[in-house]
Design an enzyme around this catalytic site. Structure first.
Site, PDB file in Angstrom:
ATOM      1  N   GLN A   1      -4.854  28.806  61.693  1.00 24.29           N
ATOM      2  CA  GLN A   1      -3.607  28.764  62.456  1.00 24.29           C
ATOM      3  C   GLN A   1      -3.218  27.318  62.710  1.00 24.29           C
ATOM      4  O   GLN A   1      -2.190  27.030  63.296  1.00 24.29           O
ATOM      5  CB  GLN A   1      -3.800  29.478  63.797  1.00 24.29           C
ATOM      6  N   ASN A   2      -4.098  26.408  62.260  1.00 20.66           N
ATOM      7  CA  ASN A   2      -3.863  24.999  62.570  1.00 20.66           C
ATOM      8  C   ASN A   2      -2.808  24.391  61.666  1.00 20.66           C
ATOM      9  O   ASN A   2      -2.642  24.800  60.514  1.00 20.66           O
ATOM     10  CB  ASN A   2      -5.176  24.220  62.469  1.00 20.66           C
TER      11      ASN A   2
ATOM     12  N   ASP B   1      -2.776  20.988  61.369  1.00 19.84           N
ATOM     13  CA  ASP B   1      -3.201  19.600  61.172  1.00 19.84           C
ATOM     14  C   ASP B   1      -3.644  19.295  59.746  1.00 19.84           C
ATOM     15  O   ASP B   1      -3.889  18.138  59.398  1.00 19.84           O
ATOM     16  CB  ASP B   1      -4.321  19.239  62.174  1.00 19.84           C
TER      17      ASP B   1
ATOM     18  N   HIS C   1       0.367  29.093  60.014  1.00 20.03           N
ATOM     19  CA  HIS C   1       1.498  28.590  60.792  1.00 20.03           C
ATOM     20  C   HIS C   1       2.062  27.318  60.175  1.00 20.03           C
ATOM     21  O   HIS C   1       2.603  26.463  60.871  1.00 20.03           O
ATOM     22  CB  HIS C   1       1.073  28.337  62.236  1.00 20.03           C
TER      23      HIS C   1
ATOM     24  N   CYS D   1      14.979  20.026  55.799  1.00 17.35           N
ATOM     25  CA  CYS D   1      16.216  19.902  56.566  1.00 17.35           C
ATOM     26  C   CYS D   1      16.600  21.283  57.100  1.00 17.35           C
ATOM     27  O   CYS D   1      16.598  22.268  56.355  1.00 17.35           O
ATOM     28  CB  CYS D   1      17.317  19.348  55.666  1.00 17.35           C
TER      29      CYS D   1
ATOM     30  N   CYS E   1      20.339  21.953  55.031  1.00 17.42           N
ATOM     31  CA  CYS E   1      20.436  22.176  53.572  1.00 17.42           C
ATOM     32  C   CYS E   1      19.086  22.535  52.951  1.00 17.42           C
ATOM     33  O   CYS E   1      18.996  22.779  51.767  1.00 17.42           O
ATOM     34  CB  CYS E   1      21.022  20.947  52.882  1.00 17.42           C
TER      35      CYS E   1
ATOM     36  N   CYS F   1      18.368  14.229  57.818  1.00 17.16           N
ATOM     37  CA  CYS F   1      18.451  14.466  56.379  1.00 17.16           C
ATOM     38  C   CYS F   1      19.512  13.545  55.779  1.00 17.16           C
ATOM     39  O   CYS F   1      20.653  13.512  56.267  1.00 17.16           O
ATOM     40  CB  CYS F   1      18.829  15.930  56.143  1.00 17.16           C
TER      41      CYS F   1
ATOM     42  N   ASP G   1     -14.709  29.749  74.745  1.00 15.43           N
ATOM     43  CA  ASP G   1     -14.451  30.786  75.747  1.00 15.43           C
ATOM     44  C   ASP G   1     -14.494  32.158  75.091  1.00 15.43           C
ATOM     45  O   ASP G   1     -14.122  32.294  73.923  1.00 15.43           O
ATOM     46  CB  ASP G   1     -13.060  30.588  76.356  1.00 15.43           C
TER      47      ASP G   1
ATOM     48  N   CYS H   1     -17.884  24.673  68.769  1.00 16.24           N
ATOM     49  CA  CYS H   1     -18.094  25.243  67.426  1.00 16.24           C
ATOM     50  C   CYS H   1     -18.904  24.325  66.515  1.00 16.24           C
ATOM     51  O   CYS H   1     -19.640  24.815  65.655  1.00 16.24           O
ATOM     52  CB  CYS H   1     -16.769  25.664  66.796  1.00 16.24           C
TER      53      CYS H   1
HETATM   54  P1  CNA Z   1      -5.485  28.060  71.642  1.00 17.86           P
HETATM   55  O1  CNA Z   1      -4.760  29.228  72.163  1.00 17.86           O
HETATM   56  O2  CNA Z   1      -5.237  26.746  72.286  1.00 17.86           O
HETATM   57  O3  CNA Z   1      -7.044  28.418  71.750  1.00 17.86           O
HETATM   58  C1  CNA Z   1      -8.020  27.517  71.365  1.00 17.86           C
HETATM   59  C2  CNA Z   1      -9.360  28.188  71.576  1.00 17.86           C
HETATM   60  O4  CNA Z   1     -10.329  27.311  71.055  1.00 17.86           O
HETATM   61  C3  CNA Z   1      -9.698  28.447  73.032  1.00 17.86           C
HETATM   62  O5  CNA Z   1     -10.133  29.774  73.168  1.00 17.86           O
HETATM   63  C4  CNA Z   1     -10.819  27.462  73.344  1.00 17.86           C
HETATM   64  O6  CNA Z   1     -11.798  28.054  74.172  1.00 17.86           O
HETATM   65  C5  CNA Z   1     -11.399  27.231  71.985  1.00 17.86           C
HETATM   66  N1  CNA Z   1     -11.962  25.896  71.814  1.00 17.86           N
HETATM   67  C6  CNA Z   1     -11.437  24.706  72.169  1.00 17.86           C
HETATM   68  N2  CNA Z   1     -12.239  23.714  71.763  1.00 17.86           N
HETATM   69  C7  CNA Z   1     -13.303  24.308  71.166  1.00 17.86           C
HETATM   70  C8  CNA Z   1     -14.469  23.819  70.538  1.00 17.86           C
HETATM   71  N3  CNA Z   1     -14.732  22.506  70.432  1.00 17.86           N
HETATM   72  N4  CNA Z   1     -15.334  24.719  70.025  1.00 17.86           N
HETATM   73  C9  CNA Z   1     -15.106  26.056  70.125  1.00 17.86           C
HETATM   74  N5  CNA Z   1     -14.015  26.558  70.697  1.00 17.86           N
HETATM   75  C10 CNA Z   1     -13.124  25.691  71.203  1.00 17.86           C
HETATM   76  O7  CNA Z   1      -5.275  27.869  70.088  1.00 17.86           O
HETATM   77  P2  CNA Z   1      -5.195  28.972  68.928  1.00 17.86           P
HETATM   78  O8  CNA Z   1      -5.559  28.265  67.696  1.00 17.86           O
HETATM   79  O9  CNA Z   1      -5.861  30.223  69.267  1.00 17.86           O
HETATM   80  O10 CNA Z   1      -3.646  29.271  68.925  1.00 17.86           O
HETATM   81  C11 CNA Z   1      -2.944  29.229  67.791  1.00 17.86           C
HETATM   82  C12 CNA Z   1      -1.931  28.090  67.810  1.00 17.86           C
HETATM   83  C13 CNA Z   1      -2.481  26.802  68.265  1.00 17.86           C
HETATM   84  C14 CNA Z   1      -1.525  27.855  66.414  1.00 17.86           C
HETATM   85  O11 CNA Z   1      -0.215  28.202  66.281  1.00 17.86           O
HETATM   86  C15 CNA Z   1      -1.721  26.378  66.132  1.00 17.86           C
HETATM   87  O12 CNA Z   1      -0.713  25.875  65.347  1.00 17.86           O
HETATM   88  C16 CNA Z   1      -1.759  25.757  67.436  1.00 17.86           C
HETATM   89  N6  CNA Z   1      -2.441  24.468  67.529  1.00 17.86           N
HETATM   90  C17 CNA Z   1      -2.956  23.857  66.443  1.00 17.86           C
HETATM   91  C18 CNA Z   1      -3.575  22.642  66.567  1.00 17.86           C
HETATM   92  C19 CNA Z   1      -4.124  21.965  65.339  1.00 17.86           C
HETATM   93  O13 CNA Z   1      -3.566  22.133  64.267  1.00 17.86           O
HETATM   94  N7  CNA Z   1      -5.229  21.229  65.455  1.00 17.86           N
HETATM   95  C20 CNA Z   1      -3.708  22.041  67.814  1.00 17.86           C
HETATM   96  C21 CNA Z   1      -3.167  22.693  68.928  1.00 17.86           C
HETATM   97  C22 CNA Z   1      -2.549  23.907  68.763  1.00 17.86           C
END
Ligand code: CNA
Length: 530
Positions: A316-317, A319, A336, A344, A347, A368, A470, A485
């Site tokens: 879902q990241n 980055d 995502h 843009c 266009c 753009c 969590d 993690c």
């Molecule tokens: P969230 O809802 O912020 O949940 C993050 C989860 O990760 C929480 O349950 C935390 O307990 C857990 N967490 C945080 N740090 C750690 C760690 N070091 N080890 C283990 N668990 C940890 O984020 P989700 O990803 O669930 O939600 C999806 C969104 C967040 C997506 O649409 C992303 O685009 C969006 N997002 C992405 C980034 C990125 O690309 N790095 C950063 C912030 C948000």
């Protein structure tokens, strides 16, 4: 149409939206089918209606709480559930005039849920509910399914008329059983019927845990034999690199609270972006990804790939760090989108994402070059210059009556709430959930649909593991490894005698951990002090 584990694989919706406790919330102006609320859901055959597909803001809290979570109420085994010995019967104390609820044991609860999933709605209701009843029976059934109503007013209204005996109290023989007068107001009775429907829907679309997959060793064993691991990742896999997640106390949403937005998630709302892209661009620098780094957890996924075990990493990241870890683009689905490209909004001209990074850092709107002239006509006082390209050509979308502030603005190709997920997600997910032999969810709160729905779509026999700081209370993982993690991945790699391809591995491989079971299938993993 393929139905897996009582869930409809076709039911994955196309657009990004929030879900909480497996439920969708409402967005202003849209009519939505709430997942688990559609009457199609309660069809007794275990399928649920396809969720509506427009991005939604998260609900402020589910009115119905699944209190069975953590009690391993869903352990599945081969045996069919047993029919209740008798239908629910609620006696009344002739002195206090209160109804006395029978005690609900954990076995009663597990059996009721299993019975509902196994035999479907009609048989469930026939078997549990008598022909004569009042609305307290509906409330009792909600409790029997493991749910509790959160609305205080409602709960107070109910408990004015109800007594709960001590679990150890012997059955009472002095109760009367022929009073079915409804002590609750009609509006409460109607609410209870709706809540029962929600509870039923939730049970029907939630998986049952495996009873024989509850230890880290079982995980290690399965990792060693698995051939098609589906890894679902979220923001938590990148927080060790200093990239905040969204929902943690030190996460991104709490960092932007001071901006005075009604809802911090609005910064990723597509409609708001189109109306006023500066809402996003005022904070976008905070979410710009770093380059050329990746965490040990990303390395762990690469290790699974190197061992030929990675079916796919659904991230879902945004980055794009999977690419720096060397995970094959074929094996990654950026559910995502990502900052890797930008387009843009007018266009749809596309350019490499890093071309707008400088604008983002300077808190400017990236424009753009092809829509610039038209934008200048619309907004003559705009002082911002176009990004990338040569600029100055005719705007292909000229002719708009009321220009949006986003006219000709470039937007990173990350999926905002309300936008469709990249098509690759839909191309791969249906086959992957049928093919996978292990599901590992890492660093995610599983609150964003449709990705959050994957856990209920995977076939019932496939083990599901959560690695997260969590607990995720609205999903049913067989094994919950709670901790950072990178630590959990390190411990698991050590147990497998595998090496994580990461520059810190030489240090990490000797790190020692405490692994403490707090409940069945729930372990907390922390580094041992030296
Ligand atoms: P969230 O809802 O912020 O949940 C993050 C989860 O990760 C929480 O349950 C935390 O307990 C857990 N967490 C945080 N740090 C750690 C760690 N070091 N080890 C283990 N668990 C940890 O984020 P989700 O990803 O669930 O939600 C999806 C969104 C967040 C997506 O649409 C992303 O685009 C969006 N997002 C992405 C980034 C990125 O690309 N790095 C950063 C912030 C948000």
């Amino acid at each position: 149409m393929t139905t897996v584990f009582g869930s409809n694989v076709e039911g994955l919706s196309h657009k990004r939206r929030y879900s909480q406790n497996g439920e969708q919330a409402k967005v202003a102006g849209d009519k939505k089918t709430r997942l688990g609320e559609s009457s199609d859901n309660a069809n007794g055959n275990g399928t649920y209606a396809s969720a509506d597909n427009v991005l939604q803001v998260p609900s402020k809290g589910d009115e119905l709480q699944d209190v069975s979570v953590g009690s391993h109420a869903h352990d599945t085994d081969v045996l069919a559930p047993v029919a209740p010995q008798k239908q629910i019967s609620i006696g009344k104390d002739r002195h206090t005039n209160k109804y006395v609820f029978p005690h609900i044991s954990r076995d009663d609860l597990v059996n009721a849920r299993k019975f509902l999933k196994y035999y479907g709605l009609r048989k469930f209701l026939d078997s549990y509910l008598p022909e004569e009843l009042n609305s307290l029976y509906i409330y009792f059934l909600i409790k029997l399914l493991g749910f509790e109503i959160k609305d205080r007013e409602m709960v107070n209204a109910i408990y004015k008329h109800v007594e709960l005996p001590e679990p150890s109290a012997p059955p009472r023989k002095d109760l009367i059983y022929n009073d079915f007068e409804d002590p609750l107001e009609k509006r409460h009775a109607v609410r209870l019927i709706k809540d029962l429907q929600k509870a039923i829907n939730k049970v029907l679309c939630t998986r049952l845990r495996l009873s024989n997959f509850t230890t880290p060793d079982a995980f290690v064993e399965r990792l060693q034999s698995a051939k098609s691991i589906l890894v679902l990742t979220g923001a938590g896999v990148s927080t060790s690199l200093g990239i905040p997640d969204f929902r943690s106390s030190e996460g991104f949403y709490s960092k932007i609270r001071h901006l005075g937005l009604e809802d911090p998630q609005d910064v990723f709302n597509y409609d708001i972006f189109m109306q006023d892209p500066s809402v996003f661009y005022n904070i976008a620098h905070l979410v710009l990804p770093p380059e050329n780094i990746y965490s040990p957890l990303h390395g762990f996924i690469k290790m699974l790939q190197d061992k030929g075990k990675l079916l796919r990493n659904y991230t879902q990241n945004i980055d794009n760090l999977e690419s720096y870890a060397g995970i094959d683009p074929e094996k990654v689905v950026q559910c995502h989108g990502s900052f890797a490209t930008a387009s843009c909004t007018t266009c749809h001209w596309k350019l490499p994402g890093d071309k707008i990074f400088e604008n983002i850092r300077r808190l400017e709107l990236p424009l753009c070059p092809y829509c610039y002239m038209k934008r200048k006509e619309f907004f003559p006082n705009d002082s911002v210059i176009p990004s990338g390209g040569n600029g100055g050509s005719e705007d292909i979308s000229a002719g708009l009556n009321t220009p949006l502030k986003s006219h000709g603005v470039l937007k990173p190709d990350i999926t905002f709430f309300g936008e469709a997920l990249p098509s690759k997600f839909h191309k791969t997910i249906r086959e992957d959930i049928l093919k996978c032999d292990l599901l590992v969810c890492i660093g995610t709160s599983l609150k964003v649909a449709p990705v959050s729905e994957i856990v209920n779509m995977v076939p019932s026999h496939v083990p599901q593991i959560l690695i997260n700081r969590d607990p995720v209370k609205h999903a049913e993982f067989d094994l919950n490894l709670l901790g950072y993690c990178d630590d959990v991945a390190t411990l698991i790699a050590q147990k497998c005698s595998w090496d994580i391809p990461h520059e810190r591995w030489n240090t990490l491989k000797n790190k020692k951990f405490n692994c403490i079971e707090s409940d069945r299938g729930v372990y907390s993993i922390t580094p041992k002090e030296d």
